[in-house]
Design an enzyme around this catalytic site. Sequence first.
Site, mmCIF file in Angstrom:
data_model
loop_
_atom_site.group_PDB
_atom_site.id
_atom_site.type_symbol
_atom_site.label_atom_id
_atom_site.label_comp_id
_atom_site.label_asym_id
_atom_site.label_seq_id
_atom_site.Cartn_x
_atom_site.Cartn_y
_atom_site.Cartn_z
ATOM 1 N N ALA A 186 0.177 -1.108 0.091
ATOM 2 C CA ALA A 186 -0.056 0.280 0.051
ATOM 3 C C ALA A 186 1.076 1.548 0.153
ATOM 4 C CB ALA A 186 -1.081 -0.119 1.269
ATOM 5 N N ARG B 55 -3.539 9.589 -9.839
ATOM 6 C CA ARG B 55 -4.028 9.245 -11.072
ATOM 7 C C ARG B 55 -5.410 9.515 -10.519
ATOM 8 N NH1 ARG B 55 -2.651 4.348 -14.363
ATOM 9 N NH2 ARG B 55 -1.277 3.167 -12.138
ATOM 10 N N GLY C 219 9.814 -0.291 -6.640
ATOM 11 C CA GLY C 219 9.032 -1.720 -6.992
ATOM 12 C C GLY C 219 7.977 -2.266 -5.992
#
Length: 468
Positions: A13, A19, A83
């Site tokens: 998380a 976005r 990542g």
Amino acid sequence: MSTEHAPTVIVLAAGRGTRMRSATPKVLHDLCGVPLIGWVLRAARDAGAGRTVVVDQPARVLDGHLPDGVEIVEQHADTHGDGTAGAVTAALAAVDPGAPVVVLTGDAPLVTGDVVRALLATHAAEGNAATVLSAELDDPGQLGRVVRDASGAVTKIVETKVAGDATADELLIREVNAGVYCFSGDRLLDALPRVGDGNAQGERYLPDVLGILRGDGDRVGAHRAPTPEIVLGVNDRAELAVVREVAQARIHEAHLRAGVTIVQPASTVIDDGVVIEADAVIEPGCVLRGRTTIAERAVVGPHTTAIDATIGAGATVLHSHVLGAAAEPGATIGPFSYLRPGTVLREKAKAGAFVEIKNSDIGAGSKVPHLSYIGDADVGPGTNLGAATITANYDGYRKHRTTVGAGVKTSVDTTLVAPVTIGDGAYTGAGSVITKDVPAGALGIARARQNNLDGYADQAAARANPEG
């Protein structure tokens, strides 16, 4: 499940969720009354997680928003790499080498505890070092394809976003990676540090662990989820709307199968925490949120909003807004009433058309039929408050309570200036402003004496036309 060697669940998380175009962290956006990550944490709990670890940003934006017992670790790019592999690395201290590790993502809320349990069962039954959750889609789009060998083991997951990444045959595969993984703890601890960042993004990706394990001779398997929506995640508000539609449909189905009538599910909003008993009827256009409870045989709606409300057995609520209020069995509300926090309608009491009640106790069988405001009042049983009865409860500095006894009848357009008490069986005259207590059985009248001026109409006409 025993906590000894119970699965560790790691929830990713730490993404910034840009976005979403929001100051609210993405995983804290509401989905049917529960934050996105709340659904994921529930799945972990229902699957029997021994420890649940959430990987957060360095700013720890999730502090104070997660249930007790959930641990938070921070993903720092300088120490763990970017990542998904870096995110899992941040939580490795919680991994039990002798237990399975499930990796979920905080923005994919449609994974359930049942699905996670089934994933764990497949992982154990097949003796896998890693097991991928997959789903079969009619249109896989650009999702990664799960490639299996003749035994059913996963040979690789093929990405398809760039032309040439997958062969024509691989593009025909409809089984896709859902982004949920189960690892044997010891094998994850061994393989994860070997994940490199030799890609265009310079990041370390968790799926690369699968190739490392296969290279070590370990088996990698896949568990196919029963429904395809399991792959849906949330990156923006459009995707949140799609996920909300699925989550809401699940909530509706659960209530319908439990004996609740939802007349028109497409126009009905019901939060995850709402409790509805069998034989209740929810009419079209209703919004039921928070800790609302609706008992058997109650009829709610059409077009009613209930938030943290309690609706008793056989009660009816029509075209109204009920916020933090309670209606006991057989009570009636509406149309167009507003019941505010602290209000209780006792058994078979009534709040009629265009009535607002706040922080008041309305006695059993009592009626507030229409066009009234009752605030900070205690009303006894069997009382009728006439149209446009108002409690003047605020003197500009403090709120004051009004006490109305049993069997009282106020006439239309009565104002009760608090603090004031109306005794049992008392009456008030129409148009009265009551500033003093009215004894039991008495009639309180507080209005100017009427005077009729004979000939007034002719006098007014003469003044309007003096040259007449």
